[in-house]
Every structure is written in structure tokens, then in C-alpha cells.
Write a protein that holds these residues in place. Structure first.
Motif, PDB file in Angstrom:
ATOM      1  N   GLU A 179       0.822  -1.202   0.000  1.00 24.57           N
ATOM      2  CA  GLU A 179       0.000   0.000   0.000  1.00 24.57           C
ATOM      3  C   GLU A 179       0.865   1.264   0.000  1.00 24.57           C
ATOM      4  OE1 GLU A 179      -3.810   0.458   2.541  1.00 24.57           O
ATOM      5  OE2 GLU A 179      -2.293   1.633   3.585  1.00 24.57           O
ATOM      6  N   ARG A 180       1.978   1.228   0.710  1.00 19.87           N
ATOM      7  CA  ARG A 180       2.859   2.397   0.806  1.00 19.87           C
ATOM      8  C   ARG A 180       3.620   2.668  -0.495  1.00 19.87           C
ATOM      9  NH1 ARG A 180       6.091   1.724   6.582  1.00 19.87           N
ATOM     10  NH2 ARG A 180       4.266   1.558   7.947  1.00 19.87           N
ATOM     11  N   CYS A 181       4.077   1.591  -1.170  1.00 20.14           N
ATOM     12  CA  CYS A 181       5.057   1.809  -2.234  1.00 20.14           C
ATOM     13  C   CYS A 181       4.539   1.545  -3.645  1.00 20.14           C
ATOM     14  CB  CYS A 181       6.295   0.946  -1.992  1.00 20.14           C
ATOM     15  SG  CYS A 181       6.050  -0.806  -2.330  1.00 20.14           S
ATOM     16  N   LEU A 182       3.389   0.889  -3.781  1.00 21.25           N
ATOM     17  CA  LEU A 182       2.937   0.503  -5.114  1.00 21.25           C
ATOM     18  C   LEU A 182       2.196   1.646  -5.800  1.00 21.25           C
ATOM     19  CD1 LEU A 182       2.695  -1.684  -7.251  1.00 21.25           C
ATOM     20  CD2 LEU A 182       0.610  -2.468  -6.130  1.00 21.25           C
ATOM     21  N   LYS A 183       2.711   2.062  -6.942  1.00 27.10           N
ATOM     22  CA  LYS A 183       2.067   3.100  -7.738  1.00 27.10           C
ATOM     23  C   LYS A 183       1.282   2.452  -8.878  1.00 27.10           C
ATOM     24  CE  LYS A 183       5.768   6.406  -6.777  1.00 27.10           C
ATOM     25  NZ  LYS A 183       6.857   7.230  -7.356  1.00 27.10           N
ATOM     26  N   PRO A 184       0.155   3.024  -9.279  1.00 26.52           N
ATOM     27  CA  PRO A 184      -0.644   2.455 -10.372  1.00 26.52           C
ATOM     28  C   PRO A 184       0.188   2.277 -11.636  1.00 26.52           C
ATOM     29  CG  PRO A 184      -1.867   4.181  -9.251  1.00 26.52           C
ATOM     30  CD  PRO A 184      -0.473   4.229  -8.698  1.00 26.52           C
ATOM     31  N   GLY A 185      -0.053   1.158 -12.331  1.00 28.91           N
ATOM     32  CA  GLY A 185       0.601   0.905 -13.605  1.00 28.91           C
ATOM     33  C   GLY A 185       1.872   0.095 -13.527  1.00 28.91           C
ATOM     34  N   LEU A 186       2.369  -0.186 -12.315  1.00 24.53           N
ATOM     35  CA  LEU A 186       3.612  -0.945 -12.186  1.00 24.53           C
ATOM     36  C   LEU A 186       3.385  -2.437 -12.395  1.00 24.53           C
ATOM     37  CD1 LEU A 186       5.376   0.746  -9.128  1.00 24.53           C
ATOM     38  CD2 LEU A 186       5.595   1.266 -11.557  1.00 24.53           C
ATOM     39  N   ARG A 187       4.481  -3.145 -12.679  1.00 21.10           N
ATOM     40  CA  ARG A 187       4.453  -4.605 -12.811  1.00 21.10           C
ATOM     41  C   ARG A 187       4.919  -5.215 -11.489  1.00 21.10           C
ATOM     42  NH1 ARG A 187       8.427  -4.587 -17.853  1.00 21.10           N
ATOM     43  NH2 ARG A 187       9.323  -3.043 -16.404  1.00 21.10           N
ATOM     44  N   VAL A 188       4.252  -6.300 -11.073  1.00 23.94           N
ATOM     45  CA  VAL A 188       4.506  -6.898  -9.760  1.00 23.94           C
ATOM     46  C   VAL A 188       4.689  -8.401  -9.910  1.00 23.94           C
ATOM     47  CG1 VAL A 188       3.563  -7.309  -7.445  1.00 23.94           C
ATOM     48  CG2 VAL A 188       3.188  -5.103  -8.569  1.00 23.94           C
ATOM     49  N   MET A 189       5.604  -8.957  -9.134  1.00 25.88           N
ATOM     50  CA  MET A 189       5.762 -10.405  -9.036  1.00 25.88           C
ATOM     51  C   MET A 189       5.553 -10.832  -7.591  1.00 25.88           C
ATOM     52  SD  MET A 189       9.064 -12.829  -9.884  1.00 25.88           S
ATOM     53  CE  MET A 189       9.243 -12.074 -11.493  1.00 25.88           C
ATOM     54  N   ASP A 190       4.716 -11.840  -7.387  1.00 25.10           N
ATOM     55  CA  ASP A 190       4.446 -12.378  -6.048  1.00 25.10           C
ATOM     56  C   ASP A 190       5.066 -13.771  -5.978  1.00 25.10           C
ATOM     57  OD1 ASP A 190       3.470 -13.103  -3.581  1.00 25.10           O
ATOM     58  OD2 ASP A 190       1.394 -13.339  -4.239  1.00 25.10           O
ATOM     59  N   VAL A 191       6.163 -13.898  -5.236  1.00 25.52           N
ATOM     60  CA  VAL A 191       6.924 -15.148  -5.167  1.00 25.52           C
ATOM     61  C   VAL A 191       6.449 -15.975  -3.985  1.00 25.52           C
ATOM     62  CG1 VAL A 191       9.226 -16.158  -4.991  1.00 25.52           C
ATOM     63  CG2 VAL A 191       8.909 -13.951  -6.141  1.00 25.52           C
ATOM     64  N   GLY A 192       6.015 -17.216  -4.247  1.00 27.05           N
ATOM     65  CA  GLY A 192       5.429 -18.034  -3.192  1.00 27.05           C
ATOM     66  C   GLY A 192       4.053 -17.504  -2.856  1.00 27.05           C
ATOM     67  N   THR A 193       3.206 -17.409  -3.875  1.00 31.49           N
ATOM     68  CA  THR A 193       1.941 -16.666  -3.763  1.00 31.49           C
ATOM     69  C   THR A 193       0.964 -17.234  -2.753  1.00 31.49           C
ATOM     70  OG1 THR A 193       0.231 -15.564  -5.073  1.00 31.49           O
ATOM     71  CG2 THR A 193       0.732 -17.865  -5.639  1.00 31.49           C
ATOM     72  N   GLY A 194       1.023 -18.557  -2.479  1.00 37.00           N
ATOM     73  CA  GLY A 194       0.091 -19.139  -1.512  1.00 37.00           C
ATOM     74  C   GLY A 194      -1.348 -18.960  -1.948  1.00 37.00           C
ATOM     75  N   SER A 195      -2.143 -18.277  -1.147  1.00 34.69           N
ATOM     76  CA  SER A 195      -3.559 -18.050  -1.461  1.00 34.69           C
ATOM     77  C   SER A 195      -3.759 -17.029  -2.571  1.00 34.69           C
ATOM     78  CB  SER A 195      -4.296 -17.558  -0.212  1.00 34.69           C
ATOM     79  OG  SER A 195      -3.841 -16.253   0.136  1.00 34.69           O
TER      80      SER A 195
END
Length: 305
Positions: free
Chosen positions: A162-178
């Protein structure tokens, strides 16, 4: 139909290792019984004087990891597997097993799992509950995969997103779990999210949750090993795993993060924070943010490699 409740009891200092072993074996679900910070937890919602005496009398020095087996699984086989892994890890453990009615397991979450506001803008809401709010709602039901938002490690990752993510960026979730962190990233405005996990069961749960939250156009969930992956470059990566895995992945992750990109990592018990910081520094990261809750720490690291 009866499920089997296998109980692994270890000293508090070994709880993270026991939880990791149980997670690797579990086919039905895990519950952590930990009373070490009971007063602190209760103080947040009530007064310590309201705690029942039987809770105050609980052992504060040990943690019990409950691992639930479905009726078609062989408890003796799983106990033997757990015993081997616990001994290999040199844990000071005890094992026990009890029967529990399936209905108890299926309905227990509804008694204790309720809407949970996180940070300034997010809320986790189970599918069976109405929760009028102006927050960004993530619909999530407890499943076999880790990550309901109630655990400190997941909660802190969401706050850092919530603090660092700006709209339009690409994200990777490693070990995504749920898939909770990938979904949070999408709802916070990420343009493209890759959620990756080595566990096919976790990927199945994550895909269902992505559909439930109507973010399938933004989030792609795959089975894979980051170290062998040629995944997309991204501006933000998040890894809510364990300290050893973060230390191992810090270097390889720089191949997937653009220069100046951020790595949000959690699942770090406080005693292992220095190890993670050392590995991150050696891999070319600079720490830019930190959150601590209970025994856990989450870090936000900038890739300067």
C-alpha cells in the motif's frame, strides 16, 4: 467423517521451522497455537483482566502446530514423514494425534475469521460476510494455501504494498500461496501481476481467489521455481516466505527486478533479520522501509545492483 489433528509441539524459538515443515506436508490445513504474546494481543481489543484463567495458564514457552489430515489420508504415514523431517531439522519436538469431526473443521473458520481492515486502504472480507466500507475489499476464504491476511507477515506485506505501489507498475508475487498479495497488488493498481508458487495446490487456490476478486485480467498465476524462471521484469516483487528462502532468492531476484525496483519481503522472524539484511546487502539491495509486528519483521529493499 473424522479428520486427524496432528499436533507438533516445539519450543517457541523453533516454531518457524516446525511451521515450515508442517506446511510442506499438509494436505488439509494448519493452525498455530501460540500463547506467548497473549496479553499483548488481547490488550489491542479488550483488557487483559478479561482473559480467562485457563488461557493465562497456557504454556508460553512452547508453540503447537496443528496439521489437519482428511479422512482418506494415512495418519501413520504422515506421522512417520513428519518425524523424519523434524529429526533432520534437529528440533526438540513432541508429536500427538487426535480425531476431529469434519464439520468442526469446516465451520470453525466462520466463527473466528471476520472482516479485517489492513493499513489505510485495504480490507480482507470472507465471502459469507457483509462489510460496508469505503476500503478496497479483497474477498478471501480460508483454504489449504497460506495467506488469509490475519498473520502478521501477510498483514505487513500488504501495508508495504500500500505504501510503495504506484498504479501501472508490474509486480511479481513469489510463493503466492492463497494469492492474497497478488490480488492486493492488482486492486491497488498494478498493471500486470505474476503470481508464482512451486505448490500446484496453492496455485489452484490462488487462481480461484483471483477469479473471486475479478482480477484475472491483471493477475497470472503459474506453477514455477523462481530460480529457474525467465519471468517478466518488474518494478515491485513481494516474497512472504521464510528467512532462508529470502536469503537464497535475494541474488536471483535481481534478474527479475528493474534497477531501482523494490523487493518487499516478510516471513522473517526477528532473530533472523540480520541474516536477511546481510544477504540483501551482498546482493545489491538498500533497505528503504521496515515494519515489525510481534516476532516478525517485513522489509522493503531497493535493488541497486
Amino acid at each position: 467423517m473424522q479428520w486427524t489433528d496432528i499436533k507438533i509441539t516445539v519450543p517457541k524459538a523453533q516454531a518457524e521451522d516446525a511451521e515450515a515443515i508442517a506446511t510442506g506436508v499438509s494436505g488439509g490445513g494448519i493452525y498455530i497455537e501460540d500463547y506467548s504474546d497473549l496479553e499483548e494481543q488481547v490488550e489491542r481489543i479488550a483488557h487483559v483482566d478479561l482473559i480467562e484463567q485457563d488461557l493465562l495458564d497456557k504454556d508460553r514457552t512452547h508453540v503447537t502446530v496443528h496439521l489437519y489430515l482428511s479422512p482418506d489420508e494415512n495418519p501413520a504415514e504422515v506421522l512417520d514423514l513428519l518425524r523424519g523431517r523434524l529429526e533432520a531439522a534437529e528440533l526438540d519436538y513432541s508429536l500427538a494425534a487426535d480425531g476431529v469431526e469434519q464439520q468442526d473443521w469446516e465451520t470453525a473458520w466462520k466463527a473466528y475469521y471476520h472482516a479485517l481492515p489492513i493499513g489505510q486502504r485495504l480490507a480482507i472480507v470472507p465471502s459469507w460476510e457483509e462489510y460496508p466500507t469505503d476500503r478496497i475489499v479483497i474477498r478471501l476464504d480460508p483454504g489449504m494455501a497460506f495467506g488469509t491476511g490475519t498473520h502478521e507477515t501477510t498483514n505487513m506485506c500488504m501495508q508495504l504494498l500500500e505504501r510503495c505501489l504506484k498504479p501501472g507498475l508490474r509486480v511479481m508475487d513469489v510463493g503466492t500461496g492463497s494469492g492474497i498479495l497478488a490480488i492486493a497488488a492488482a486492486k491497488l493498481g498494478a498493471q500486470n501481476v505474476l503470481a508464482i508458487d512451486i505448490d500446484p495446490d496453492a496455485v489452484k487456490v490462488a487462481k480461484e481467489n483471483v477469479e473471486l476478486n475479478h482480477v484475472a485480467k491483471q493477475v497470472r498465476v503459474v506453477v514455477g521455481d523462481l530460480c529457474k524462471s525467465e519471468a517478466m521484469p518488474c518494478e515491485v516483487a513481494v516474497a512472504n516466505i521464510v528467512a532462508d528462502a529470502i536469503c537464497m532468492l535475494a541474488g536471483p531476484m535481481t534478474r527479475h527486478l528493474v534497477k531501482g525496483g523494490l523487493l518487499i519481503c516478510s516471513g522473517i522472524i526477528r532473530e533472523r533479520e540480520a541474516d536477511v539484511q546481510k544477504a540483501a546487502k551482498e546482493a545489491g539491495y538498500r533497505q528503504v522501509d521496515r515494519i515489525e509486528k510481534g516476532e516478525w519483521v517485513a522489509l522493503c529493499l531497493k535493488n541497486e545492483a
